[in-house]
Motif scaffolding. Sequence first.
Motif, PDB file in Angstrom:
ATOM      1  N   GLY A  82      22.685  10.797  -3.686  1.00  0.00           N
ATOM      2  CA  GLY A  82      24.048  10.317  -3.913  1.00  0.00           C
ATOM      3  C   GLY A  82      24.483   9.520  -2.490  1.00  0.00           C
ATOM      4  N   LEU A  83      23.479   9.519  -1.369  1.00  0.00           N
ATOM      5  CA  LEU A  83      23.854   9.065  -0.079  1.00  0.00           C
ATOM      6  C   LEU A  83      23.129   7.798   0.040  1.00  0.00           C
ATOM      7  CD1 LEU A  83      23.574  12.270   1.569  1.00  0.00           C
ATOM      8  CD2 LEU A  83      25.634  11.314   1.328  1.00  0.00           C
ATOM      9  N   ALA A  84      22.487   7.407  -0.817  1.00  0.00           N
ATOM     10  CA  ALA A  84      21.669   5.783  -0.603  1.00  0.00           C
ATOM     11  C   ALA A  84      22.697   4.784  -0.781  1.00  0.00           C
ATOM     12  CB  ALA A  84      20.722   5.875  -1.661  1.00  0.00           C
ATOM     13  N   GLY A  85      23.956   4.975  -0.738  1.00  0.00           N
ATOM     14  CA  GLY A  85      24.818   3.800  -1.011  1.00  0.00           C
ATOM     15  C   GLY A  85      25.151   3.229  -2.392  1.00  0.00           C
ATOM     16  N   LEU A  86      25.926   2.457  -2.387  1.00  0.00           N
ATOM     17  CA  LEU A  86      26.622   1.955  -3.784  1.00  0.00           C
ATOM     18  C   LEU A  86      25.905   0.703  -3.971  1.00  0.00           C
ATOM     19  CD1 LEU A  86      30.465   3.194  -3.557  1.00  0.00           C
ATOM     20  CD2 LEU A  86      28.308   4.324  -4.556  1.00  0.00           C
ATOM     21  N   ALA A  87      25.170   0.628  -4.814  1.00  0.00           N
ATOM     22  CA  ALA A  87      24.412  -0.700  -5.389  1.00  0.00           C
ATOM     23  C   ALA A  87      25.234  -1.116  -6.426  1.00  0.00           C
ATOM     24  CB  ALA A  87      22.958  -0.570  -5.378  1.00  0.00           C
ATOM     25  N   ILE A  88      25.234  -2.847  -6.568  1.00  0.00           N
ATOM     26  CA  ILE A  88      25.559  -3.363  -7.912  1.00  0.00           C
ATOM     27  C   ILE A  88      24.220  -3.873  -8.421  1.00  0.00           C
ATOM     28  CG2 ILE A  88      26.867  -5.398  -8.674  1.00  0.00           C
ATOM     29  CD1 ILE A  88      28.467  -5.332  -6.224  1.00  0.00           C
ATOM     30  N   ASP A  89      23.724  -3.238  -9.456  1.00  0.00           N
ATOM     31  CA  ASP A  89      22.409  -3.526  -9.929  1.00  0.00           C
ATOM     32  C   ASP A  89      22.306  -4.679 -10.871  1.00  0.00           C
ATOM     33  OD1 ASP A  89      21.310  -1.220  -8.692  1.00  0.00           O
ATOM     34  OD2 ASP A  89      21.943   0.058 -10.053  1.00  0.00           O
ATOM     35  N   GLY A  90      21.145  -5.259 -10.771  1.00  0.00           N
ATOM     36  CA  GLY A  90      21.034  -6.494 -11.855  1.00  0.00           C
ATOM     37  C   GLY A  90      21.442  -7.843 -11.236  1.00  0.00           C
ATOM     38  N   LYS A  91      21.025  -8.814 -12.215  1.00  0.00           N
ATOM     39  CA  LYS A  91      21.501 -10.145 -11.649  1.00  0.00           C
ATOM     40  C   LYS A  91      22.988 -10.518 -11.484  1.00  0.00           C
ATOM     41  CE  LYS A  91      16.990 -12.188 -12.981  1.00  0.00           C
ATOM     42  NZ  LYS A  91      16.342 -13.191 -13.777  1.00  0.00           N
ATOM     43  N   LEU A  92      23.511  -9.876 -12.652  1.00  0.00           N
ATOM     44  CA  LEU A  92      25.162  -9.954 -12.699  1.00  0.00           C
ATOM     45  C   LEU A  92      25.652  -9.530 -11.455  1.00  0.00           C
ATOM     46  CD1 LEU A  92      27.514 -10.627 -14.435  1.00  0.00           C
ATOM     47  CD2 LEU A  92      27.368  -8.306 -15.341  1.00  0.00           C
ATOM     48  N   GLY A  93      25.410  -8.498 -10.839  1.00  0.00           N
ATOM     49  CA  GLY A  93      25.921  -7.724  -9.801  1.00  0.00           C
ATOM     50  C   GLY A  93      25.763  -8.946  -8.553  1.00  0.00           C
ATOM     51  N   GLY A  94      24.528  -9.375  -8.369  1.00  0.00           N
ATOM     52  CA  GLY A  94      24.204 -10.308  -7.348  1.00  0.00           C
ATOM     53  C   GLY A  94      24.961 -11.447  -7.560  1.00  0.00           C
ATOM     54  N   LEU A  95      25.221 -11.968  -8.682  1.00  0.00           N
ATOM     55  CA  LEU A  95      25.694 -13.173  -8.920  1.00  0.00           C
ATOM     56  C   LEU A  95      27.472 -13.189  -8.658  1.00  0.00           C
ATOM     57  CD1 LEU A  95      24.111 -14.479 -12.271  1.00  0.00           C
ATOM     58  CD2 LEU A  95      24.037 -15.437  -9.931  1.00  0.00           C
ATOM     59  N   GLN A 116       0.931  -1.306  -0.094  1.00  0.00           N
ATOM     60  CA  GLN A 116      -0.077  -0.144   0.051  1.00  0.00           C
ATOM     61  C   GLN A 116       0.784   1.364   0.148  1.00  0.00           C
ATOM     62  OE1 GLN A 116      -2.501   0.087   3.354  1.00  0.00           O
ATOM     63  NE2 GLN A 116      -3.669   2.005   2.728  1.00  0.00           N
ATOM     64  N   TRP A 117       2.063   1.180   0.531  1.00  0.00           N
ATOM     65  CA  TRP A 117       2.870   2.364   0.595  1.00  0.00           C
ATOM     66  C   TRP A 117       3.418   2.935  -0.616  1.00  0.00           C
ATOM     67  CZ3 TRP A 117       5.667   4.607   5.133  1.00  0.00           C
ATOM     68  CH2 TRP A 117       5.098   4.495   6.507  1.00  0.00           C
ATOM     69  N   ALA A 118       3.354   1.809  -1.782  1.00  0.00           N
ATOM     70  CA  ALA A 118       3.846   2.376  -2.952  1.00  0.00           C
ATOM     71  C   ALA A 118       2.915   3.584  -3.412  1.00  0.00           C
ATOM     72  CB  ALA A 118       3.872   1.269  -4.040  1.00  0.00           C
ATOM     73  N   GLY A 119       1.871   3.878  -2.979  1.00  0.00           N
ATOM     74  CA  GLY A 119       0.675   4.613  -3.594  1.00  0.00           C
ATOM     75  C   GLY A 119       0.637   6.116  -2.654  1.00  0.00           C
ATOM     76  N   TYR A 120       1.548   6.347  -1.698  1.00  0.00           N
ATOM     77  CA  TYR A 120       1.742   7.195  -1.055  1.00  0.00           C
ATOM     78  C   TYR A 120       2.694   8.281  -1.495  1.00  0.00           C
ATOM     79  CZ  TYR A 120      -0.265   4.209   2.678  1.00  0.00           C
ATOM     80  OH  TYR A 120      -1.103   3.432   3.672  1.00  0.00           O
ATOM     81  N   ASP A 121       2.140   9.507  -1.859  1.00  0.00           N
ATOM     82  CA  ASP A 121       2.955  10.327  -2.516  1.00  0.00           C
ATOM     83  C   ASP A 121       4.123  10.892  -1.722  1.00  0.00           C
ATOM     84  OD1 ASP A 121       1.135  10.430  -4.903  1.00  0.00           O
ATOM     85  OD2 ASP A 121       0.033  12.065  -4.258  1.00  0.00           O
ATOM     86  N   ALA A 122       3.762  10.991  -0.595  1.00  0.00           N
ATOM     87  CA  ALA A 122       4.933  11.704   0.408  1.00  0.00           C
ATOM     88  C   ALA A 122       6.107  10.625   0.426  1.00  0.00           C
ATOM     89  CB  ALA A 122       4.285  11.872   1.986  1.00  0.00           C
ATOM     90  N   ILE A 123       5.801   9.595   0.427  1.00  0.00           N
ATOM     91  CA  ILE A 123       6.856   8.517   0.567  1.00  0.00           C
ATOM     92  C   ILE A 123       7.444   8.208  -0.852  1.00  0.00           C
ATOM     93  CG2 ILE A 123       7.367   5.576   0.823  1.00  0.00           C
ATOM     94  CD1 ILE A 123       6.611   7.384   3.382  1.00  0.00           C
ATOM     95  N   ARG A 124       6.746   8.516  -1.963  1.00  0.00           N
ATOM     96  CA  ARG A 124       7.449   8.312  -3.202  1.00  0.00           C
ATOM     97  C   ARG A 124       8.517   9.645  -3.370  1.00  0.00           C
ATOM     98  NH1 ARG A 124       2.393   6.854  -5.629  1.00  0.00           N
ATOM     99  NH2 ARG A 124       2.113   9.232  -6.512  1.00  0.00           N
ATOM    100  N   ALA A 125       8.176  10.911  -2.823  1.00  0.00           N
ATOM    101  CA  ALA A 125       8.788  11.809  -3.041  1.00  0.00           C
ATOM    102  C   ALA A 125      10.018  11.630  -2.184  1.00  0.00           C
ATOM    103  CB  ALA A 125       8.081  13.111  -2.489  1.00  0.00           C
ATOM    104  N   GLN A 126       9.956  11.093  -1.128  1.00  0.00           N
ATOM    105  CA  GLN A 126      11.164  10.880  -0.028  1.00  0.00           C
ATOM    106  C   GLN A 126      12.250   9.920  -0.627  1.00  0.00           C
ATOM    107  OE1 GLN A 126       9.724   9.960   3.785  1.00  0.00           O
ATOM    108  NE2 GLN A 126       8.250  11.613   4.098  1.00  0.00           N
ATOM    109  N   ILE A 127      11.403   8.759  -1.430  1.00  0.00           N
ATOM    110  CA  ILE A 127      12.579   7.864  -1.910  1.00  0.00           C
ATOM    111  C   ILE A 127      13.246   8.460  -3.142  1.00  0.00           C
ATOM    112  CG2 ILE A 127      12.545   5.802  -3.305  1.00  0.00           C
ATOM    113  CD1 ILE A 127      10.117   4.815  -1.830  1.00  0.00           C
ATOM    114  N   SER A 128      12.529   9.296  -3.848  1.00  0.00           N
ATOM    115  CA  SER A 128      13.228   9.839  -5.028  1.00  0.00           C
ATOM    116  C   SER A 128      14.358  11.126  -4.703  1.00  0.00           C
ATOM    117  CB  SER A 128      12.196  10.825  -5.929  1.00  0.00           C
ATOM    118  OG  SER A 128      12.769  11.565  -6.879  1.00  0.00           O
ATOM    119  N   ALA A 129      14.031  11.717  -3.381  1.00  0.00           N
ATOM    120  CA  ALA A 129      14.939  12.570  -2.881  1.00  0.00           C
ATOM    121  C   ALA A 129      16.256  11.777  -2.473  1.00  0.00           C
ATOM    122  CB  ALA A 129      14.327  13.591  -1.855  1.00  0.00           C
ATOM    123  N   TYR A 130      16.111  10.723  -1.791  1.00  0.00           N
ATOM    124  CA  TYR A 130      16.982   9.887  -1.098  1.00  0.00           C
ATOM    125  C   TYR A 130      17.899   9.400  -2.124  1.00  0.00           C
ATOM    126  CZ  TYR A 130      18.986   6.458   1.820  1.00  0.00           C
ATOM    127  OH  TYR A 130      19.953   5.324   2.719  1.00  0.00           O
TER     128      TYR A 130
END
Length: 453
Positions: free
Chosen positions: A352-365, A334-348
């Motif tokens: 550049g402070l959300a960490g360094l992610a290895i995106d995709g299946k290749l990174g996980g492998l 249900q939280w996917a529909g909250y505008d306030a939360i979506r805005a906070q996720i976008s800002a976060y």
Amino acid sequence: MIDRHVPAKLQGWLEGLWLAALAAYILAGAPLVPFHGDESTQIYMGRDYFYLFHDSDLEAVSYDSSWIKRPTEQHLRLINGTVTKTIHGFLAASAGMSREEINGQWDWQLDYAENRELGHIPEAQLLGRARLASAAQLAVSAALFYVLVRMTIGRPAAIVASGLYGLHPALLLNGRRAMMEGSHLLGMILVLLAAVWLLQGHRWWKFVLLGVASGFAVAAKHPNAFVVALVFFACAALWLYQTARVQGQARRRPAQALIGLLAAGGLALFSFYLMNPAWWQAPLDSAAEVLRLRAGLLNEQVARYGGYDSSAERIEGFLEYAFFDQSQYYEVAQWAGYDAIRAQISAYESSGLAGLAIDGKLGGLIMAGLSVWGIVYLARAPQIDRKYRWLLLVWGGGIAGITLLVTPLPWQRYYLPVLPFAQLAAACAVAHLIRSWWHRMESRTQHDLSLSD
């Protein structure tokens, strides 16, 4: 290796700068982290601080078997740790707030707007200070994790492991929030580090340190009891093995260590008891009630939000949350529909402070492959003291197995205890690769020099 070519004083400065940079990064992102409803509940629980230290009312927080006195507060008091809520209460009091001014508990039956209207979102300044307190504990745990890996494996692996730890999106997201995860991770690393110090030499104060750290860890979040049990088992098994292999006077030292470990266990129980005033009047009844309530909470979460239906789903969830870096900002769809939360996720995420992610299946492998390689290397590496290898493998293998078996639903924060060992193992593999490359470069340079002569 590379360490030999860097002066010791400069190494110390570089280590300090590295850990300071990690701490600064962890703290900098705390104000921007997207909101979670459990932050409201944890801050709400800070009321217990006022009952104890402002009102001197022990009865207000003592276990009530009749469940007549403030049943909602008692339920939260029993199923949650005490470290985080005590910090939150202290922060509220130091800001001049009264108990009544603290926000209400988050109601998961209501939506975001309804909770906001009812005053369930914390006051902004208090929420910010609570997040900084949690992030500070995460930053300390990152520094202690560096020390742990350096003492057991070496400096190159410690640099890589602490980087993976301090920049991991899931650890940053959950450790920065005003919830129990900052204290949870700090307690876990403290127990492991205390055990490593103890294995270096059986001084009485090291047994005391292990006992106090263990009590703190479980008081921070109850699932840390698994880590404490694994560490005590690893130490006890090691010393029992040593006792069986030697004769005569040589058996005294491991035998004395076993006695010291029993004392440390007793001190752990006592420390936990001291940090849980709700248990003071009826410790056994409180313990039984905690076990019942925690089992009921997991069953309720599975019934409401859906859990794993098969062993294959459990394994898939474990692999996803242990090796893939994507952040789970909320568990309730249900939280996917909250505008306030979506805005906070976008800002976060754009900060550049959300960490360094290895995106995709290749990174996980890649991460999974490095971790498996690191575990094999750790099990066989002759340059790493066998007692450290034993402790780390018992902890890592044990917590991975326990997490796989007892986690009933795909919630990322329940898998956080697995991440430090996965990162440590991956760091072992990376350090081994660097060491091999460096040795080849040195050999090639020496060969070229010999030819030129």
